[in-house]
Motif scaffolding. Structure first.
Motif, PDB file in Angstrom:
ATOM      1  N   VAL A 100       0.855  -1.201   0.000  1.00  0.00           N
ATOM      2  CA  VAL A 100       0.000   0.000   0.000  1.00  0.00           C
ATOM      3  C   VAL A 100       0.884   1.241   0.000  1.00  0.00           C
ATOM      4  O   VAL A 100       1.660   1.470   0.928  1.00  0.00           O
ATOM      5  CB  VAL A 100      -0.945  -0.021   1.223  1.00  0.00           C
ATOM      6  N   SER A 101       0.753   2.039  -1.072  1.00  0.00           N
ATOM      7  CA  SER A 101       1.669   3.163  -1.289  1.00  0.00           C
ATOM      8  C   SER A 101       1.086   4.533  -0.987  1.00  0.00           C
ATOM      9  O   SER A 101       1.811   5.514  -0.940  1.00  0.00           O
ATOM     10  CB  SER A 101       2.085   3.171  -2.768  1.00  0.00           C
ATOM     11  N   GLY A 102      -0.253   4.586  -0.842  1.00  0.00           N
ATOM     12  CA  GLY A 102      -0.899   5.904  -0.750  1.00  0.00           C
ATOM     13  C   GLY A 102      -1.435   6.345  -2.092  1.00  0.00           C
ATOM     14  O   GLY A 102      -1.969   7.442  -2.240  1.00  0.00           O
ATOM     15  N   GLY A 103      -1.331   5.455  -3.097  1.00  0.00           N
ATOM     16  CA  GLY A 103      -1.878   5.751  -4.421  1.00  0.00           C
ATOM     17  C   GLY A 103      -3.234   5.080  -4.615  1.00  0.00           C
ATOM     18  O   GLY A 103      -3.661   4.245  -3.802  1.00  0.00           O
ATOM     19  N   VAL A 104      -3.897   5.424  -5.707  1.00  0.00           N
ATOM     20  CA  VAL A 104      -5.261   4.936  -5.918  1.00  0.00           C
ATOM     21  C   VAL A 104      -5.288   3.459  -6.319  1.00  0.00           C
ATOM     22  O   VAL A 104      -6.222   2.729  -5.942  1.00  0.00           O
ATOM     23  CB  VAL A 104      -5.994   5.828  -6.953  1.00  0.00           C
ATOM     24  N   ASP A 105      -4.289   2.977  -7.067  1.00  0.00           N
ATOM     25  CA  ASP A 105      -4.321   1.579  -7.512  1.00  0.00           C
ATOM     26  C   ASP A 105      -4.242   0.621  -6.318  1.00  0.00           C
ATOM     27  O   ASP A 105      -5.062  -0.293  -6.183  1.00  0.00           O
ATOM     28  CB  ASP A 105      -3.161   1.296  -8.485  1.00  0.00           C
ATOM     29  N   SER A 106      -3.242   0.843  -5.465  1.00  0.00           N
ATOM     30  CA  SER A 106      -3.123  -0.051  -4.305  1.00  0.00           C
ATOM     31  C   SER A 106      -4.264   0.198  -3.318  1.00  0.00           C
ATOM     32  O   SER A 106      -4.657  -0.715  -2.580  1.00  0.00           O
ATOM     33  CB  SER A 106      -1.760   0.104  -3.622  1.00  0.00           C
ATOM     34  N   GLY A 107      -4.818   1.412  -3.331  1.00  0.00           N
ATOM     35  CA  GLY A 107      -5.982   1.698  -2.473  1.00  0.00           C
ATOM     36  C   GLY A 107      -7.159   0.834  -2.889  1.00  0.00           C
ATOM     37  O   GLY A 107      -7.816   0.190  -2.052  1.00  0.00           O
ATOM     38  N   VAL A 108      -7.424   0.768  -4.181  1.00  0.00           N
ATOM     39  CA  VAL A 108      -8.559  -0.014  -4.683  1.00  0.00           C
ATOM     40  C   VAL A 108      -8.286  -1.511  -4.518  1.00  0.00           C
ATOM     41  O   VAL A 108      -9.141  -2.256  -4.034  1.00  0.00           O
ATOM     42  CB  VAL A 108      -8.847   0.347  -6.163  1.00  0.00           C
ATOM     43  N   GLY A 160      -1.197  -8.031  -7.286  1.00  0.00           N
ATOM     44  CA  GLY A 160      -0.682  -6.907  -8.065  1.00  0.00           C
ATOM     45  C   GLY A 160      -1.654  -5.747  -8.122  1.00  0.00           C
ATOM     46  O   GLY A 160      -2.857  -5.904  -7.900  1.00  0.00           O
ATOM     47  N   THR A 161      -1.113  -4.574  -8.465  1.00  0.00           N
ATOM     48  CA  THR A 161      -1.924  -3.352  -8.469  1.00  0.00           C
ATOM     49  C   THR A 161      -1.875  -2.628  -9.820  1.00  0.00           C
ATOM     50  O   THR A 161      -2.355  -1.509  -9.929  1.00  0.00           O
ATOM     51  CB  THR A 161      -1.419  -2.380  -7.371  1.00  0.00           C
ATOM     52  N   GLY A 162      -1.270  -3.264 -10.828  1.00  0.00           N
ATOM     53  CA  GLY A 162      -1.135  -2.585 -12.128  1.00  0.00           C
ATOM     54  C   GLY A 162      -2.482  -2.425 -12.823  1.00  0.00           C
ATOM     55  O   GLY A 162      -3.350  -3.298 -12.713  1.00  0.00           O
ATOM     56  N   VAL A 172      -3.460   0.534 -18.446  1.00  0.00           N
ATOM     57  CA  VAL A 172      -2.567   1.450 -19.184  1.00  0.00           C
ATOM     58  C   VAL A 172      -1.111   1.147 -18.845  1.00  0.00           C
ATOM     59  O   VAL A 172      -0.261   1.015 -19.729  1.00  0.00           O
ATOM     60  CB  VAL A 172      -2.905   2.930 -18.863  1.00  0.00           C
ATOM     61  N   GLU A 173      -0.846   1.001 -17.540  1.00  0.00           N
ATOM     62  CA  GLU A 173       0.530   0.684 -17.113  1.00  0.00           C
ATOM     63  C   GLU A 173       0.969  -0.676 -17.655  1.00  0.00           C
ATOM     64  O   GLU A 173       2.078  -0.807 -18.174  1.00  0.00           O
ATOM     65  CB  GLU A 173       0.602   0.612 -15.576  1.00  0.00           C
ATOM     66  N   ASP A 174       0.098  -1.679 -17.522  1.00  0.00           N
ATOM     67  CA  ASP A 174       0.531  -3.059 -17.799  1.00  0.00           C
ATOM     68  C   ASP A 174       0.523  -3.418 -19.282  1.00  0.00           C
ATOM     69  O   ASP A 174       1.432  -4.089 -19.760  1.00  0.00           O
ATOM     70  CB  ASP A 174      -0.353  -4.059 -17.040  1.00  0.00           C
ATOM     71  N   TYR A 211      -8.974   0.548 -16.987  1.00  0.00           N
ATOM     72  CA  TYR A 211      -8.241   1.783 -17.278  1.00  0.00           C
ATOM     73  C   TYR A 211      -8.123   2.595 -15.985  1.00  0.00           C
ATOM     74  O   TYR A 211      -8.895   2.418 -15.046  1.00  0.00           O
ATOM     75  CB  TYR A 211      -8.980   2.595 -18.349  1.00  0.00           C
ATOM     76  N   LYS A 212      -7.144   3.500 -15.996  1.00  0.00           N
ATOM     77  CA  LYS A 212      -6.900   4.278 -14.770  1.00  0.00           C
ATOM     78  C   LYS A 212      -8.141   5.087 -14.358  1.00  0.00           C
ATOM     79  O   LYS A 212      -8.458   5.183 -13.174  1.00  0.00           O
ATOM     80  CB  LYS A 212      -5.713   5.225 -15.023  1.00  0.00           C
ATOM     81  N   THR A 213      -8.832   5.671 -15.313  1.00  0.00           N
ATOM     82  CA  THR A 213     -10.029   6.453 -14.952  1.00  0.00           C
ATOM     83  C   THR A 213     -11.083   5.538 -14.317  1.00  0.00           C
ATOM     84  O   THR A 213     -11.840   5.983 -13.440  1.00  0.00           O
ATOM     85  CB  THR A 213     -10.636   7.158 -16.189  1.00  0.00           C
ATOM     86  N   ILE A 216      -2.706  11.955  -6.758  1.00  0.00           N
ATOM     87  CA  ILE A 216      -2.143  12.139  -8.099  1.00  0.00           C
ATOM     88  C   ILE A 216      -1.190  10.980  -8.367  1.00  0.00           C
ATOM     89  O   ILE A 216      -0.318  10.688  -7.530  1.00  0.00           O
ATOM     90  CB  ILE A 216      -1.397  13.500  -8.176  1.00  0.00           C
ATOM     91  N   PRO A 217      -1.330  10.297  -9.524  1.00  0.00           N
ATOM     92  CA  PRO A 217      -0.466   9.142  -9.793  1.00  0.00           C
ATOM     93  C   PRO A 217       1.030   9.491  -9.796  1.00  0.00           C
ATOM     94  O   PRO A 217       1.447  10.442 -10.452  1.00  0.00           O
ATOM     95  CB  PRO A 217      -0.898   8.688 -11.193  1.00  0.00           C
ATOM     96  N   THR A 218       1.788   8.729  -9.035  1.00  0.00           N
ATOM     97  CA  THR A 218       3.253   8.883  -9.028  1.00  0.00           C
ATOM     98  C   THR A 218       3.873   7.533  -8.717  1.00  0.00           C
ATOM     99  O   THR A 218       3.309   6.758  -7.944  1.00  0.00           O
ATOM    100  CB  THR A 218       3.714   9.920  -7.982  1.00  0.00           C
ATOM    101  N   ASP A 219       5.040   7.250  -9.321  1.00  0.00           N
ATOM    102  CA  ASP A 219       5.661   5.964  -8.983  1.00  0.00           C
ATOM    103  C   ASP A 219       6.475   6.049  -7.698  1.00  0.00           C
ATOM    104  O   ASP A 219       6.885   5.024  -7.161  1.00  0.00           O
ATOM    105  CB  ASP A 219       6.467   5.393 -10.158  1.00  0.00           C
ATOM    106  N   THR A 261       5.368  13.475 -10.877  1.00  0.00           N
ATOM    107  CA  THR A 261       4.151  12.700 -11.089  1.00  0.00           C
ATOM    108  C   THR A 261       4.348  11.819 -12.319  1.00  0.00           C
ATOM    109  O   THR A 261       5.237  12.078 -13.146  1.00  0.00           O
ATOM    110  CB  THR A 261       2.950  13.633 -11.340  1.00  0.00           C
ATOM    111  N   ASP A 262       3.477  10.820 -12.467  1.00  0.00           N
ATOM    112  CA  ASP A 262       3.547   9.956 -13.662  1.00  0.00           C
ATOM    113  C   ASP A 262       3.387  10.814 -14.912  1.00  0.00           C
ATOM    114  O   ASP A 262       4.076  10.611 -15.911  1.00  0.00           O
ATOM    115  CB  ASP A 262       2.433   8.891 -13.634  1.00  0.00           C
ATOM    116  N   GLU A 263       2.439  11.757 -14.845  1.00  0.00           N
ATOM    117  CA  GLU A 263       2.176  12.600 -16.012  1.00  0.00           C
ATOM    118  C   GLU A 263       3.433  13.367 -16.423  1.00  0.00           C
ATOM    119  O   GLU A 263       3.755  13.444 -17.613  1.00  0.00           O
ATOM    120  CB  GLU A 263       1.044  13.575 -15.682  1.00  0.00           C
TER     121      GLU A 263
HETATM  122  O1  LIG Z   1       0.049   2.031  -7.631  1.00  0.00           O
HETATM  123  P1  LIG Z   1      -0.306   3.126  -6.688  1.00  0.00           P
HETATM  124  O2  LIG Z   1      -1.281   2.676  -5.671  1.00  0.00           O
HETATM  125  O3  LIG Z   1       0.904   3.754  -6.085  1.00  0.00           O
HETATM  126  O4  LIG Z   1      -1.048   4.235  -7.516  1.00  0.00           O
HETATM  127  P2  LIG Z   1      -0.422   5.359  -8.457  1.00  0.00           P
HETATM  128  O5  LIG Z   1       0.362   4.635  -9.511  1.00  0.00           O
HETATM  129  O6  LIG Z   1      -1.620   6.077  -9.006  1.00  0.00           O
HETATM  130  O7  LIG Z   1       0.447   6.249  -7.648  1.00  0.00           O
END
Ligand SMILES: O=P(O)(O)OP(=O)(O)O
Ligand SMILES: NC(=O)c1ccc[n+]([C@@H]2O[C@H](COP(=O)([O-])OP(=O)(O)OC[C@H]3O[C@@H](n4cnc5c(N)ncnc54)[C@H](O)[C@@H]3O)[C@@H](O)[C@H]2O)c1
Ligand SMILES: Nc1ncnc2c1ncn2[C@@H]1O[C@H](COP(=O)(O)O)[C@@H](O)[C@H]1O
Length: 263
Positions: free
Chosen positions: A30-38, A138-140, A143-145, A168-170, A189-192, A200-202
């Motif tokens: 869990v990173s604090g990002g939306v992918d791992s959050g979901v 996994g959390t990809g 779009v990423e994968d 998709y990310k959206t 905001i997406p960031t690695d 940011t990723d963008e």
């Molecule tokens: O994979 P995460 O959870 O870190 O999400 P993001 O890539 O949006 O930062």
């Protein structure tokens, strides 16, 4: 998007997979990002043991606090959720001392160390997964994968199952809202998070996820001549990254030995 149906489908898929694999559940970073959050929320919803690992490596404060807030929220909602915080910064720093053979400002060295961070997390997830009878989840996203290959091979790409890789990310953001994730994760905001500078990723890719998704949805049906302006710029970014990442999306090349040579 039929959020309830998608949620039920993924939760059932995760539950069935774990049962067939005879494991107790899943471990998720869990990173604090939306992918791992979901993903962590979907794992929690299976009712199976869900172990969340928070693994900062020189992490920005806002990322750490979002991850910890999300973990606290999930623990309060799901009794099957457990969490461990492991500060991997000292381990990474030790590797850095041993591995730092060139100038750390050398771009290849920076990239190698960024990916080493992701691989250090991967080995930690597998350690705790095996110890507890859990699979690494996994959390990809799609779009990423399968679009631009924006992940570390055998780092965050090294997983046992990939429940949101067809979203998709959206769509991941839509699920985050539907699943009632805390606001800060819904708006993250997406960031690695792999670099010392806060990019940011963008900023790193040169395009937003909605821009990339538009191209990915038309991939294979349109070519460069069909695009102009900003779409053309994004098409070029997508094409370049997709081509460069093919080795991550295809099976590992095997050198075939002719049958007649076996005699
Ligand atoms: O994979 P995460 O959870 O870190 O999400 P993001 O890539 O949006 O930062
Ligand atoms: N989700 C995220 O936001 C996220 C997570 C991690 C990393 N990232 C980003 O993803 C990028 C990862 O960098 P990368 O893709 O250079 O590193 P990588 O380690 O994922 O892939 C490069 C490695 O793949 C192998 N390789 C290269 N070409 C190959 C080929 N033709 N056939 C077989 N193997 C081949 C080599 O071992 C090479 O070192 C970075 O920009 C990083 O910031 C994003
Ligand atoms: N600090 C982190 N703690 C736990 N897990 C992490 C952390 N940073 C990243 N991860 C995991 O890796 C994937 C991909 O991360 P990006 O931030 O998109 O590079 C993330 O979903 C976590 O599972």
């Amino acid at each position: 998007m039929q959020k309830e149906k998608i949620t039920e489908k993924i939760v059932t898929w995760l539950k069935d997979y774990a049962e067939n694999a005879h494991v107790k559940g899943y471990v998720v970073g869990v990173s604090g990002g939306v992918d791992s959050g979901v993903v962590s929320t979907l794992c929690a919803m299976t009712g199976l043991k869900t172990l969340l690992l928070e693994m900062p490596i020189h992490q920005k404060e806002d990322q750490v606090s979002r991850a910890l807030d999300h973990i606290a929220d999930l623990k309060s909602r799901f009794p099957n959720v457990e969490a461990i915080s492991l500060n991997l910064t000292p381990s990474f720093d030790e590797l850095f001392k041993v591995f730092n053979v060139n100038d750390e400002d050398f771009p290849a060295e920076k990239l190698a160390f960024a990916n080493t961070r992701a691989r250090l997390r991967m080995l930690t997830l597998y350690h705790f997964g095996q110890l507890n009878g859990l699979l690494v989840c996994g959390t990809g996203n799609k779009v990423e994968d399968f679009g631009i290959g924006f992940y570390t091979k055998y780092g965050d790409g090294g997983v046992d199952v990939s429940p949101i890789a067809d979203l998709y990310k959206t769509e991941v953001y839509e699920l985050a809202k539907h699943l009632n994730l805390i606001e800060s994760i819904q708006n993250a905001i997406p960031t690695d998070g792999l670099w010392d500078v806060d990019r940011t990723d963008e900023q790193q890719i040169g395009a937003t996820y909605p821009e990339l998704e538009k191209i990915q949805k038309e991939w294979g049906t349109k070519t460069e001549v069909d695009y102009s302006g900003r779409d053309l710029e994004v098409f070029k970014i997508f094409s370049r990254m997709n081509k460069a990442a093919q080795h991550k999306m295809q099976p590992i090349p095997v050198c075939d030995i002719p049958e007649e040579w076996r005699n």
